[in-house]
Design an enzyme around this catalytic site. Sequence first.
Site, PDB file in Angstrom:
ATOM      1  N   GLY A  11      45.257  32.749  79.387  1.00  0.00           N
ATOM      2  CA  GLY A  11      45.247  31.691  80.391  1.00  0.00           C
ATOM      3  C   GLY A  11      46.588  31.385  81.026  1.00  0.00           C
ATOM      4  O   GLY A  11      46.802  30.276  81.520  1.00  0.00           O
ATOM      5  N   SER A  12      47.512  32.354  81.046  1.00  0.00           N
ATOM      6  CA  SER A  12      48.804  32.065  81.692  1.00  0.00           C
ATOM      7  C   SER A  12      48.638  31.867  83.193  1.00  0.00           C
ATOM      8  O   SER A  12      49.357  31.091  83.811  1.00  0.00           O
ATOM      9  CB  SER A  12      49.809  33.180  81.401  1.00  0.00           C
ATOM     10  OG  SER A  12      49.477  34.364  82.091  1.00  0.00           O
ATOM     11  N   LYS A  90      34.413  39.237  82.549  1.00  0.00           N
ATOM     12  CA  LYS A  90      32.990  39.479  82.802  1.00  0.00           C
ATOM     13  C   LYS A  90      32.739  39.481  84.311  1.00  0.00           C
ATOM     14  O   LYS A  90      33.503  38.904  85.078  1.00  0.00           O
ATOM     15  CB  LYS A  90      32.154  38.359  82.146  1.00  0.00           C
ATOM     16  CG  LYS A  90      32.300  38.282  80.633  1.00  0.00           C
ATOM     17  CD  LYS A  90      31.588  39.443  79.963  1.00  0.00           C
ATOM     18  CE  LYS A  90      31.582  39.322  78.462  1.00  0.00           C
ATOM     19  NZ  LYS A  90      30.877  40.452  77.806  1.00  0.00           N
ATOM     20  N   ASN A 106      39.963  36.221  92.743  1.00  0.00           N
ATOM     21  CA  ASN A 106      40.332  36.892  91.505  1.00  0.00           C
ATOM     22  C   ASN A 106      41.750  37.414  91.655  1.00  0.00           C
ATOM     23  O   ASN A 106      42.174  37.803  92.753  1.00  0.00           O
ATOM     24  CB  ASN A 106      39.390  38.071  91.221  1.00  0.00           C
ATOM     25  CG  ASN A 106      39.757  38.798  89.927  1.00  0.00           C
ATOM     26  OD1 ASN A 106      39.955  38.181  88.894  1.00  0.00           O
ATOM     27  ND2 ASN A 106      39.876  40.115  90.012  1.00  0.00           N
ATOM     28  N   HIS A 108      44.332  40.366  90.293  1.00  0.00           N
ATOM     29  CA  HIS A 108      44.267  41.675  89.638  1.00  0.00           C
ATOM     30  C   HIS A 108      45.684  42.244  89.557  1.00  0.00           C
ATOM     31  O   HIS A 108      46.440  42.150  90.534  1.00  0.00           O
ATOM     32  CB  HIS A 108      43.344  42.621  90.410  1.00  0.00           C
ATOM     33  CG  HIS A 108      43.184  43.953  89.766  1.00  0.00           C
ATOM     34  ND1 HIS A 108      42.333  44.176  88.703  1.00  0.00           N
ATOM     35  CD2 HIS A 108      43.802  45.134  90.020  1.00  0.00           C
ATOM     36  CE1 HIS A 108      42.440  45.451  88.340  1.00  0.00           C
ATOM     37  NE2 HIS A 108      43.308  46.045  89.112  1.00  0.00           N
ATOM     38  N   ASP A 149      36.571  44.169  91.701  1.00  0.00           N
ATOM     39  CA  ASP A 149      37.855  44.414  92.384  1.00  0.00           C
ATOM     40  C   ASP A 149      37.706  45.050  93.764  1.00  0.00           C
ATOM     41  O   ASP A 149      38.606  45.773  94.214  1.00  0.00           O
ATOM     42  CB  ASP A 149      38.742  45.320  91.510  1.00  0.00           C
ATOM     43  CG  ASP A 149      38.962  44.734  90.125  1.00  0.00           C
ATOM     44  OD1 ASP A 149      39.033  45.508  89.164  1.00  0.00           O
ATOM     45  OD2 ASP A 149      39.021  43.492  90.020  1.00  0.00           O
TER      46      ASP A 149
HETATM   47  C1  GRF Z   1      46.251  39.163  84.003  1.00  0.00           C
HETATM   48  O1  GRF Z   1      47.022  40.334  83.897  1.00  0.00           O
HETATM   49  C2  GRF Z   1      45.289  39.319  85.150  1.00  0.00           C
HETATM   50  O2  GRF Z   1      45.775  40.113  86.198  1.00  0.00           O
HETATM   51  C3  GRF Z   1      44.161  40.030  84.524  1.00  0.00           C
HETATM   52  O3  GRF Z   1      44.064  39.526  83.208  1.00  0.00           O
HETATM   53  C4  GRF Z   1      45.317  38.992  82.824  1.00  0.00           C
HETATM   54  C5  GRF Z   1      45.089  37.552  82.522  1.00  0.00           C
HETATM   55  O4  GRF Z   1      46.205  37.027  81.899  1.00  0.00           O
HETATM   56  N1  GRF Z   1      42.941  39.777  85.290  1.00  0.00           N
HETATM   57  P1  GRF Z   1      46.164  35.445  81.518  1.00  0.00           P
HETATM   58  O5  GRF Z   1      44.947  35.227  80.639  1.00  0.00           O
HETATM   59  O6  GRF Z   1      46.048  34.692  82.817  1.00  0.00           O
HETATM   60  O7  GRF Z   1      47.462  35.224  80.810  1.00  0.00           O
END
Ligand code: GRF
Length: 206
Positions: A11-12, A90, A106, A108, A149
């Site tokens: 969740g960063s 998911k 989203n 990516h 994506d």
């Molecule tokens: C990130 O690298 C994002 O691009 C990918 O999953 C990771 C999520 O990281 N979809 P976090 O859970 O937000 O730290």
Amino acid sequence: MKLCVFASGSGSNLQALIDAQYSQKLCAEVAAVVSNNESAYALERARCAGISAYHIASQNFERREDFLTSLCRVFDEHNIELIVLAGYLKKLPPEIVQKFANRILNVHPSLLPSFGGKGMHGLAVHRAVLNAGCKVSGATVHIVDERYDTGIIVLQKCVAVLDDDTPETLAARVLTVEHELLPRAVRMFAHDEITICNGRSVYTCL
Ligand code: GRF
């Protein structure tokens, strides 16, 4: 603008949205967080920030419509206007994608359309970038459609690939860019600065 953020892991990216909200830079409110993983640290981050946190996983419902109903109840209770997938592993049900057409983002960790698609998440993305010998990678924020994506690209930013990069070191630099792009994309939506024209996003703020 009320957001519902979906996350499966640490969740960063969610935290970047929460921090932007509290520093008045988001122009939106993270009203709810949903995870398919009850032990996701993203849910703990939400609780610490006083945000409603929900563990909603399709495998916990005998009937698919009950899963959909559970998600829609969150959207209705919190008057959600924009959904953000921030490390959500998911695929959203097509009914939700249609209900929130062009209102799901989203993030990516590559320059889509390169290195995207089913299974391309986490270190697998960066490993593929390095194996391909790329000199540049980066992050993409895009609108979610019914495939992985492939939605309309909203924001991208490049990251140099260094000769001594490992998937982990490249991932760390790309993640920093994700934390910058995702709040910026949300703010653009909150200010209605994005329009969709001929299958491309157009900035109306410039
Ligand atoms: C990130 O690298 C994002 O691009 C990918 O999953 C990771 C999520 O990281 N979809 P976090 O859970 O937000 O730290």
